[in-house]
Design an enzyme around this catalytic site. Structure first.
Site, PDB file in Angstrom:
ATOM      1  N   CYS A   2     -53.102 -95.247   4.476  1.00 52.57           N
ATOM      2  CA  CYS A   2     -52.795 -93.827   4.622  1.00 52.57           C
ATOM      3  C   CYS A   2     -54.071 -93.101   5.033  1.00 52.57           C
ATOM      4  CB  CYS A   2     -52.298 -93.276   3.304  1.00 52.57           C
ATOM      5  SG  CYS A   2     -51.069 -94.320   2.521  1.00 52.57           S
ATOM      6  N   ARG A  27     -53.135 -93.912  10.977  1.00 52.81           N
ATOM      7  CA  ARG A  27     -53.291 -94.731   9.780  1.00 52.81           C
ATOM      8  C   ARG A  27     -52.015 -94.803   8.950  1.00 52.81           C
ATOM      9  NH1 ARG A  27     -58.405 -96.019   7.863  1.00 52.81           N
ATOM     10  NH2 ARG A  27     -57.508 -96.171   5.790  1.00 52.81           N
ATOM     11  N   TRP A  74     -48.341 -93.925   4.474  1.00 49.09           N
ATOM     12  CA  TRP A  74     -47.606 -95.112   4.904  1.00 49.09           C
ATOM     13  C   TRP A  74     -47.158 -95.773   3.615  1.00 49.09           C
ATOM     14  CZ3 TRP A  74     -47.975-100.468   4.413  1.00 49.09           C
ATOM     15  CH2 TRP A  74     -47.276-101.225   5.362  1.00 49.09           C
ATOM     16  N   ASN A 100     -55.056 -93.384  -1.298  1.00 46.78           N
ATOM     17  CA  ASN A 100     -54.831 -94.546  -0.425  1.00 46.78           C
ATOM     18  C   ASN A 100     -55.040 -95.789  -1.281  1.00 46.78           C
ATOM     19  OD1 ASN A 100     -54.718 -92.783   1.671  1.00 46.78           O
ATOM     20  ND2 ASN A 100     -56.647 -93.400   2.612  1.00 46.78           N
ATOM     21  N   GLY A 101     -54.209 -96.802  -1.072  1.00 49.79           N
ATOM     22  CA  GLY A 101     -54.396 -98.039  -1.830  1.00 49.79           C
ATOM     23  C   GLY A 101     -53.209 -98.301  -2.743  1.00 49.79           C
ATOM     24  N   GLU A 481     -51.247-113.871  21.815  1.00 51.58           N
ATOM     25  CA  GLU A 481     -51.599-112.449  21.765  1.00 51.58           C
ATOM     26  C   GLU A 481     -50.698-111.642  22.706  1.00 51.58           C
ATOM     27  OE1 GLU A 481     -53.116-110.499  19.926  1.00 51.58           O
ATOM     28  OE2 GLU A 481     -53.592-108.751  21.137  1.00 51.58           O
ATOM     29  N   LYS A 485     -48.430-108.518  21.467  1.00 54.49           N
ATOM     30  CA  LYS A 485     -48.490-107.167  22.046  1.00 54.49           C
ATOM     31  C   LYS A 485     -47.087-106.706  22.401  1.00 54.49           C
ATOM     32  CE  LYS A 485     -51.396-105.956  21.019  1.00 54.49           C
ATOM     33  NZ  LYS A 485     -52.448-106.580  20.303  1.00 54.49           N
ATOM     34  N   GLU A 488     -44.939-105.994  19.204  1.00 54.97           N
ATOM     35  CA  GLU A 488     -45.421-104.838  18.431  1.00 54.97           C
ATOM     36  C   GLU A 488     -44.950-103.518  19.015  1.00 54.97           C
ATOM     37  OE1 GLU A 488     -49.669-104.837  16.399  1.00 54.97           O
ATOM     38  OE2 GLU A 488     -49.810-105.429  18.485  1.00 54.97           O
ATOM     39  N   HIS A 504     -40.405-129.466  23.099  1.00 59.00           N
ATOM     40  CA  HIS A 504     -40.096-129.950  21.748  1.00 59.00           C
ATOM     41  C   HIS A 504     -39.225-128.964  20.968  1.00 59.00           C
ATOM     42  CE1 HIS A 504     -42.788-133.340  22.254  1.00 59.00           C
ATOM     43  NE2 HIS A 504     -43.685-132.498  22.756  1.00 59.00           N
ATOM     44  N   LYS A 603     -52.498 -98.784  11.719  1.00 59.29           N
ATOM     45  CA  LYS A 603     -53.683 -99.295  12.406  1.00 59.29           C
ATOM     46  C   LYS A 603     -54.538-100.158  11.499  1.00 59.29           C
ATOM     47  CE  LYS A 603     -56.499 -99.779  15.765  1.00 59.29           C
ATOM     48  NZ  LYS A 603     -56.060-100.798  16.736  1.00 59.29           N
TER      49      LYS A 603
HETATM   50  C1  AGP Z   1     -52.985-105.680  16.479  1.00 63.23           C
HETATM   51  O1  AGP Z   1     -52.340-105.222  17.609  1.00 63.23           O
HETATM   52  C2  AGP Z   1     -52.289-105.447  15.241  1.00 63.23           C
HETATM   53  N1  AGP Z   1     -51.871-104.120  15.073  1.00 63.23           N
HETATM   54  C3  AGP Z   1     -52.770-106.177  13.997  1.00 63.23           C
HETATM   55  O2  AGP Z   1     -52.312-107.475  14.149  1.00 63.23           O
HETATM   56  C4  AGP Z   1     -54.283-106.202  13.688  1.00 63.23           C
HETATM   57  O3  AGP Z   1     -54.953-106.951  14.649  1.00 63.23           O
HETATM   58  C5  AGP Z   1     -54.494-106.797  12.279  1.00 63.23           C
HETATM   59  O4  AGP Z   1     -53.865-105.991  11.327  1.00 63.23           O
HETATM   60  C6  AGP Z   1     -55.951-106.979  11.934  1.00 63.23           C
HETATM   61  O5  AGP Z   1     -56.648-105.770  11.957  1.00 63.23           O
HETATM   62  P1  AGP Z   1     -58.225-105.724  11.929  1.00 63.23           P
HETATM   63  O6  AGP Z   1     -58.725-106.379  13.166  1.00 63.23           O
HETATM   64  O7  AGP Z   1     -58.558-104.277  11.846  1.00 63.23           O
HETATM   65  O8  AGP Z   1     -58.656-106.498  10.711  1.00 63.23           O
END
Ligand code: AGP
Length: 608
Positions: A2, A27, A74, A100-101, A481, A485, A488, A504, A603
């Protein structure tokens, strides 16, 4: 996960809080709220939804308070609704807390507090903090917070205000970042400096188990055991412009386009052309220590984990050191073997990812030297590692990581060259790799010129429900990756596989409705990948190939081609990642998805 903002000073607090919240919206964004002290009252306004909903709620309310705290949430405990939004307040309505937490022992504390007569209104873990402070308040808010926070287990970054202490904000931190910012006659508090950058660049980070009493003229920091702490103010070099969209419709697109610069920044001052090696002083390791590394463990999450996999391929091939790449969330719980000569790298863009932080702490407990590869300077992971390399990608706001990924790969390439040169790689070969890296920013510029073509490809395929991403060797993690992307931000199901592994199992999925994105550059496995493409075409699958510039043959085999400039395989992940980011981006835009804040994601994942 958050976002927290706090302000105390000479100006009206509410506009500053709202502006700060907007900078933190990446966040967490399922609810938002604020609390201010004015006219002898505590005013709390909060609502489910984005910051804009909070703005609507307070429209027309002319707050003149000079002190306030705010939050964008969040959800972790309790669904996102108005009641569970922060600030949370105590029974008397005099104390407000944003948090937060996660408070792990909140159930036990809640039971205890209920027996003492406290009335709870929300489903949040945060609310116990308010009632604990109420319970322990005896004339000094800071002392009440200190006693309250010594009762909780879990993680927190909190800001507290109380009607009984109308000239201060109290902050406390354990495991969730908080930064204090100082200007003339006003003091800021936030979970991320971007929330205060417009007002000040003079900041101090709180460390774990520290509290701060914040007044307009500054702050006083002490540990939870009440030991005073003196800490120097740092000057932050990031500018507000650096965190604005810079004319792009989305942060993600801006960040994709920044990559020629960010890759250059990751290499700046680190390329030693004369000796064909890399300079990485931040590792804090002596030559002998570097020479004696006999095993490397890389731990990370998500995109950073994919970068780690690329690091594994690079380091094993060129430096001949065995590398294991571990999901941080698994590493922390599976009693990993960390022997003499093992170095652990923790990779994290944010430097605050809870799983990665826990993994690095576990590695340290086991006696390993832990090095960080982080973006955010002064972040928790950067501070807790024994040394490391900053990637210098600048603030990454889009939830989908793009420029941080290529900067992480750049740094891992530099580490590879450094280690390889200590283990017999000649200066000639090292020099060739260094020069290839040096050319990458220009080549990425070339790749970006294909944006329009990539958009046209996205227009053909954006209605698909499933995608397969295939690559081999070094480019297998690039395929992973690419798939991450796409899923996500476009919510299309996508899987990454080593190209040859397709037969396979995943081949059963191939039909004319399942496009396959195949990395087929002219490297040592090119012919094998071509065979994989033929297998897909034989089953009426549609293929988008990423191929080397000038490869005319592939055109007749596939449906669409994205050309990549010629370079050596060592640097190919840097070039191939960029069009895959653009493909995901345009696909998501065409599907009308919220690019920078995809659903259910945040994020910085600062909870387990
Ligand atoms: C990346 O597009 C993601 N949103 C997520 O996988 C991210 O890479 C992951 O949470 C790790 O974050 P960090 O690199 O800040 O540790």
């Amino acid at each position: 996960m958050c976002g927290i903002v706090g302000y105390i000073g000479k100006r009206k607090a509410v506009p500053i809080l709202i502006e700060g919240l907007k900078r933190l919206e990446y966040r967490g964004y399922d609810s938002a709220g604020l609390a201010v002290l004015e006219d002898g009252k505590l005013h709390t306004e909060k609502v489910a939804g984005k910051i804009v909903s909070l703005e609507k709620l307070i429209k027309g309310m002319d707050f003149h308070a000079r002190l306030g705290i705010a939050h964008t949430r969040w959800a972790t405990h309790g669904i996102p609704n108005d009641i569970n939004a922060h600030p949370q307040i105590d029974c008397t309505g005099r104390i407000a807390v944003v948090h937060n937490g996660i408070i792990e022992n909140f159930r036990g504390l809640k039971g205890y507090l209920e027996k003492r007569g406290h009335k709870f209104t929300s489903d949040t873990d945060t609310e116990v903090i308010c009632h604990l402070i109420e319970e322990y308040y005896d004339g000094d808010l800071m002392e009440a917070v200190r006693t309250a926070m010594s009762q909780v287990t879990g993680t927190y970054g909190i800001a507290v205000i109380s009607l009984a202490s109308p000239n201060e904000i109290i902050a406390a931190r354990r495991g969730s970042p908080l930064v204090l910012g100082q200007a003339d006659g006003e003091t800021f508090l936030a979970s991320d400096i971007s929330a205060m950058l417009r007002h000040t660049k003079q900041v101090v980070y709180l460390e774990d188990n520290e509290l701060a009493r914040i007044t307009p003229d500054g702050f006083e920091i002490s540990t939870i055991e009440n030991i005073p702490v003196t800490r120097e103010i740092q000057e932050i070099s990031w500018t507000v412009d650096m965190i604005e969209k810079g004319g792009y419709p989305h942060f993600m697109l801006k960040e994709i386009y920044e990559q020629p610069l960010t890759i250059r920044n990751a290499m700046r001052g680190r390329l030693n052309f004369e000796e064909g090696t890399a300079r990485l002083n931040g590792l804090n390791l002596q030559f002998e220590e570097l020479r004696h590394i006999n095993r490397i463990i890389i731990t990370a999450c998500g995109t950073s984990w994919h970068a780690g996999l690329i690091g594994e391929y690079l380091i094993e091939e060129y430096a001949r050191i065995p590398v294991e790449v571990e999901y941080a969330s698994e590493f922390r719980y599976r009693s990993p073997i960390v022997g003499d000569g093992t170095i652990v790298f923790a990779i994290s863009q944010s430097g605050e990812t809870a799983d990665t932080l826990a993994a690095l702490r576990e590695a340290k407990r086991k006696g390993a030297t832990v090095l960080g590869i982080c973006n955010v300077v002064g972040s928790t992971i950067a501070r807790e590692t024994d040394g490391g390399v900053y990637i210098h990608a600048g603030p990454e706001i889009g939830v989908a990581s793009t420029k941080a990924f290529t900067s992480q790969i750049t740094v891992l390439s530099l580490i590879t060259i450094l280690l390889a040169r200590m283990r017999g790689m000649s200066a000639d070969v090292g020099g060739r790799l260094i020069r290839a890296l040096d050319e990458i920013p220009d080549l990425v510029e070339e790749v970006l010129k294909e944006d329009e073509e990539i958009k046209k490809i996205a227009e053909k395929y954006y209605n698909a429900d499933n995608f397969l991403y295939l690559g081999r060797g070094l480019n297998f993690p690039v395929a992973l990756e690419g798939a991450l992307k796409l899923k996500e931000i476009s919510y299309i199901h996508a899987e990454g596989y080593p190209a040859a592994e397709m037969k396979h199992g995943p081949i059963a999925l191939i039909d004319d409705r399942m496009p396959a994105v195949v990395i087929a550059i002219q490297d040592s496995v090119y012919e094998k990948v071509i065979s994989n493409i033929e297998e897909i075409k034989a089953r009426k699958g549609r293929v988008i190939a990423l191929a080397t510039e000038g490869d005319e043959r592939i055109k007749s085999l596939v449906d669409d081609v994205i050309y990549i400039p010629k370079s050596i395989p060592f640097v190919s992940p840097l070039l191939i990642s960029v069009p895959l980011q653009l493909l995901a981006y345009h696909t998501a835009v065409l599907r009308g998805c919220p690019i920078d804040q995809p659903r259910n994601l945040a994020k910085s994942v600062t909870v387990e």
